[in-house]
Structures are given as structure tokens and as C-alpha cells.
Write a protein that holds these residues in place. Structure first.
Motif, short mmCIF file in Angstrom:
data_model
loop_
_atom_site.label_atom_id
_atom_site.label_comp_id
_atom_site.label_asym_id
_atom_site.label_seq_id
_atom_site.Cartn_x
_atom_site.Cartn_y
_atom_site.Cartn_z
N PHE A 202 0.85 -1.19 0.00
CA PHE A 202 0.00 0.00 0.00
C PHE A 202 0.89 1.23 0.00
N GLY A 203 0.25 2.38 -0.21
CA GLY A 203 1.03 3.62 -0.27
C GLY A 203 1.13 4.17 -1.67
N ILE A 204 0.36 3.59 -2.59
CA ILE A 204 0.22 4.14 -3.94
C ILE A 204 -1.22 4.64 -4.01
N PRO A 205 -1.43 5.91 -4.41
CA PRO A 205 -2.81 6.41 -4.43
C PRO A 205 -3.68 5.58 -5.37
N THR A 206 -4.84 5.12 -4.89
CA THR A 206 -5.75 4.36 -5.75
C THR A 206 -7.18 4.82 -5.50
N ASP A 207 -7.98 4.83 -6.57
CA ASP A 207 -9.39 5.21 -6.43
C ASP A 207 -10.20 4.05 -5.86
N LYS A 208 -10.01 2.87 -6.46
CA LYS A 208 -10.70 1.68 -5.96
C LYS A 208 -10.01 1.18 -4.71
N ARG A 209 -10.67 0.21 -4.03
CA ARG A 209 -10.02 -0.43 -2.88
C ARG A 209 -8.76 -1.18 -3.32
N ILE A 210 -8.81 -1.73 -4.53
CA ILE A 210 -7.70 -2.55 -5.01
C ILE A 210 -7.08 -1.94 -6.25
N ASN A 211 -5.76 -1.89 -6.28
CA ASN A 211 -5.04 -1.46 -7.48
C ASN A 211 -4.72 -2.66 -8.36
N HIS A 212 -4.12 -3.72 -7.77
CA HIS A 212 -3.89 -4.94 -8.55
C HIS A 212 -3.79 -6.18 -7.68
N LEU A 213 -4.03 -7.29 -8.35
CA LEU A 213 -3.77 -8.63 -7.82
C LEU A 213 -2.64 -9.21 -8.62
N MET A 214 -1.60 -9.71 -7.94
CA MET A 214 -0.52 -10.40 -8.64
C MET A 214 -0.66 -11.90 -8.39
N ILE A 215 -0.59 -12.67 -9.47
CA ILE A 215 -0.56 -14.12 -9.37
C ILE A 215 0.70 -14.60 -10.08
N GLU A 216 1.22 -15.71 -9.62
CA GLU A 216 2.53 -16.17 -10.09
C GLU A 216 2.40 -17.55 -10.74
N VAL A 217 3.11 -17.75 -11.83
CA VAL A 217 3.08 -19.06 -12.51
C VAL A 217 4.41 -19.78 -12.31
N GLN A 218 4.34 -21.13 -12.44
CA GLN A 218 5.52 -21.97 -12.21
C GLN A 218 6.45 -21.99 -13.40
#
Ligand code: MBD
Ligand code: FE
Length: 301
Positions: A202-218
Motif C-alpha cells: 500500500f502507499g500508492i494512491p488508488t481510487d478503488k479499494r484494489i489497485n492490482h492482484l498479482m498471481i505467479e506461474v511456475q
């Protein structure tokens, strides 16, 4: 002190359920599962019942975030810890726990207003392995590292830092100093609760509650394959392929049907447990499409 062990699940609210099924299944290669409920469907990434609940309720934003603890004793102790810390917390009913496919559940709100749940005992479908909606090279990185990471709106950064450290038991610090305007430096905070470098930032201004979701692949080939699909469909890429300095993951960011971002990555290193900060990334991560709240200069410097 009791500590959360992983980012276990998310609930999101969307306007266009059909677009979301297509995006999660055909673009990202998740499994789309339906339990016959008219107002929601599920996204699977492993053998958990689900990792994401998609509610077709229209918000186009995060509805709730679920942090896991080890078991019933930890949930009791967590309730105590939150109450002692002055956090308003409610023990969810058995029906509410079953709705989330968990054994027990607390409901509270983070300082930034994000509906937060702490749970134990998720339903794991050992006889119902992950079955992606489209061909892919390998699976997602979940396991003890949880489903991925999120960047959430927490406008009062010191209050959020105190909440995630002293109440949820996480660790972290400012990890980047990024000039965003003359005299203004963005200083995002990244927190971890297991081997994943960060589960929340957190600490990046965002309008929505969420800015991004990161998912990781193998397998890195799934980053490439998904990137090809995103390009072919002309889905906006907020930040192009690049490698972060903190988790050293090779990632890119692309829009979802609700207008916020998913970040797909590969090759993240494990959390270091010692604070470091950076002024840019290793390579890439050039801003391509503005307006997603990721107009940050992460380029190497
Ligand atoms: C991340 O995952 C991220 O989203 C940003 C902005 C910086 C470093 C790592
Ligand atoms: Fe990220």
C-alpha cells in the motif's frame, strides 16, 4: 503474538460476469467453477474450493480479503489480539463460515476501509484437482505462499503499517522511493507473512479499494503465452514486461473487465526478512497504458 500465514482468498464484485469468466478462464487460464448460485461463481488456481469468489453485484472492486491462520486456537487468539488492540471484530456465524467454505471466520475492517476476514480451515478438494479452462504449461505458485499479492487502498499509511504489523503479525517496510511529481515521492510499503516476498502493499494512491492482484506461474512460458493472448485481444497493458527489484519477479500488468489490474509473474525470490529499498526496477516495467493507477516510473535508474 498470532500471525496470519497467507493471503488465502479474495471476494470481488463485478458488473459483467460473462466477461470475467472469459478473462479468468481464457486469458489467464484459471478454472471457472459454478456451484449453481445465481449471484456468484468461483475461480480456482489449485485444489482449494476456490481462491477468488466473483460476485456479480456490480461494484467492479474488491469486496473482501481473507487472511489465513493455522487453526481454531490461533483464530481465538487472533480475536483476543484484535480486541486488545481496539479493533472492532465480529465472529462470523457458522452459516457465514460455510459460505466462505471455511471452518471459522472473523470479520473486521482495515484502517483504509478494506473489509478484512481472518479464517482457518479452508475446504481443500483433494479429489477435484485444478482443471484450467484453457491449455497452459504448468500451474500457479500457491501452497504456503498463498494466492498471490494485492496492492490495496490504505490512505493512512502509518495506521495501515501498525495494523498489518501489530494486529496481523506481518513484517515489511517502505521498499521504493519513486518521484511522482516535483517535491512528491511515492514510498510504497510491502508486507510479508510467509516466503512470498510480499502478500500486500500500500502507499500508492488508488481510487478503488484494489489497485492490482498479482498471481505467479511456475513456468515462464505461461507469462509469455498469456502476454500473447493479452496482446492478441488488445487488452490494455498498464506496465510492460519487466523485473521488479524487491521480489525480482518477471511480470506485466494488464486490465481486467472491472478496470483494475492483474499482474502476472514468474520467478519471484523468497522474502528476505530484512528491509531494503530501491529507486527503480531491474529492467522493463515501462508504462504503456495510463489511467490504471500504475503510472509509476519504475524504470531502472
Ligand atoms: C510489485 O509487485 C509491485 O506491484 C510494485 C509496484 C513494485 C514492486 C513489486
Ligand atoms: Fe505487484
Amino acid at each position: 503474538m498470532v500471525k496470519v500465514t497467507e493471503l488465502g482468498y479474495l471476494g470481488i464484485g463485478v458488473k459483467d460476469g460473462a466477461a470475467w469468466k472469459d478473462y479468468a478462464g481464457q486469458v489467464v487460464g484459471m478454472e471457472v467453477a459454478d456451484d449453481g448460485e445465481a449471484d456468484r461463481f468461483y475461480l480456482r488456481m489449485d485444489n482449494w474450493h476456490h481462491r477468488i469468489v466473483v460476485h456479480t453485484s456490480g461494484e467492479d472492486d474488491l469486496l473482501y480479503i481473507g487472511w489465513r491462520v493455522g487453526g481454531p486456537d490461533e483464530l481465538d487468539a487472533m480475536e483476543e489480539q484484535l480486541k486488545k488492540g481496539g479493533v472492532a471484530v465480529r465472529r462470523a456465524s457458522q452459516e457465514e463460515a460455510m459460505e466462505r467454505r471455511v471452518l471459522g471466520l472473523l470479520k473486521l475492517t482495515s484502517p483504509g476501509g478494506n473489509p478484512t476476514e481472518i479464517f482457518y480451515g479452508p475446504q481443500i478438494q483433494t479429489a477435484f484437482p485444478f482443471y484450467p479452462a484453457r491449455r497452459r504449461h504448468a500451474g500457479f505458485v500457491t501452497g504456503s505462499e498463498g494466492l498471490g499479492h494485492v496492492i490495496l487502498k490504505e490512505d493512512d499509511v502509518p495506521a495501515a503499517y501498525k495494523f498489518y504489523t501489530t494486529m496481523l503479525g506481518m513484517r515489511g517496510s517502505i521498499e521504493y522511493r519513486l518521484p511522482v511529481a516535483p517535491g512528491i515521492v511515492a514510498q510504497p510499503v510491502f508486507m510479508h507473512c510467509n516466503d512470498r516476498d510480499h502478500s500486500i502493499a500500500f502507499g500508492i494512491p488508488t481510487d478503488k479499494r484494489i489497485n492490482h492482484l498479482m498471481i505467479e506461474v511456475q513456468n515462464i512460458d505461461d507469462v509469455g503465452m498469456t502476454h500473447d493472448i493479452v496482446k492478441a485481444r488488445k487488452i490494455p497493458i498498464a506496465m510492460g514486461l519487466g523485473k521488479h527489484s524487491n521480489d525480482q519477479a518477471f511480470t506485466f500488468y494488464f486490465g481486467n473487465p472491472s478496470g483494475w489490474l492483474w499482474e502476472l509473474g514468474w520467478g519471484a525470490r523468497k522474502a528476505t526478512h530484512q528491509s531494503e529499498h530501491y529507486v527503480g526496477d531491474i529492467f522493463g516495467h515501462k508504462v504503456e497504458s495510463k489511467g490504471f493507477g500504475m503510472d509509476l516510473d519504475l524504470e531502472s535508474k
